[in-house]
Design an enzyme around this catalytic site. Structure first.
Site, PDB file in Angstrom:
ATOM      1  N   CYS A  45       0.835  -1.212   0.000  1.00  0.00           N
ATOM      2  CA  CYS A  45       0.000   0.000   0.000  1.00  0.00           C
ATOM      3  C   CYS A  45       0.870   1.262   0.000  1.00  0.00           C
ATOM      4  O   CYS A  45       1.566   1.531   0.979  1.00  0.00           O
ATOM      5  CB  CYS A  45      -0.901  -0.063   1.231  1.00  0.00           C
ATOM      6  SG  CYS A  45      -1.699   1.482   1.687  1.00  0.00           S
ATOM      7  N   CYS A  48       0.146   3.705   2.807  1.00  0.00           N
ATOM      8  CA  CYS A  48       0.643   3.157   4.072  1.00  0.00           C
ATOM      9  C   CYS A  48       2.130   3.464   4.229  1.00  0.00           C
ATOM     10  O   CYS A  48       2.592   3.807   5.320  1.00  0.00           O
ATOM     11  CB  CYS A  48       0.437   1.642   4.132  1.00  0.00           C
ATOM     12  SG  CYS A  48      -1.288   1.128   4.041  1.00  0.00           S
TER      13      CYS A  48
END
Length: 119
Positions: A45, A48
């Site tokens: 991600c 993230c």
């Protein structure tokens, strides 16, 4: 057998994120610390990865413990907390969930959020 040295550092705060593997470990961290910011993330991600240095700063500079949960390795735990997208940040205070934020947030926003429960 390896020990979690960050978990042994103290019960009020930690200086680095604690990596959580399983529901019982998260329950243990939430029980040990007054305020816990939990980052549900995935290695693949991009947002993230952008949030990671922010989370690491908050672990060092606030009175909250910071926990990280890899949703790929802990799908059941993510499901229990209704995590549908990453990053999702869940804040626990006094043993209960008090806030949930989905998406990347600025460090000052998160610091302010934590401050509401640690001051």
């Amino acid at each position: 057998m390896a020990t979690d040295t960050a978990g042994d550092a103290g019960i009020t705060t930690t200086s680095e994120p604690l990596h959580i593997n399983g529901h019982s470990k998260l329950d243990e961290i939430v029980a040990e610390h007054d305020v816990v910011l939990t980052d549900f993330y995935a290695d693949w991600c991009g947002p993230c990865q952008m949030l990671e240095p922010v989370v690491e700063h908050l672990a060092v500079e606030t009175n909250a413990a910071v926990a990280k949960v890899d949703v790929d390795a802990n799908q059941q735990l993510a499901s229990v907390y209704g995590v549908r997208g990453v990053p999702t940040l869940i804040l626990f205070a006094d043993g209960g969930q008090v806030e949930e934020i989905v998406g990347v947030q600025g460090e000052e926003q998160l610091r302010s959020l934590i401050g509401r429960y640690t001051e």
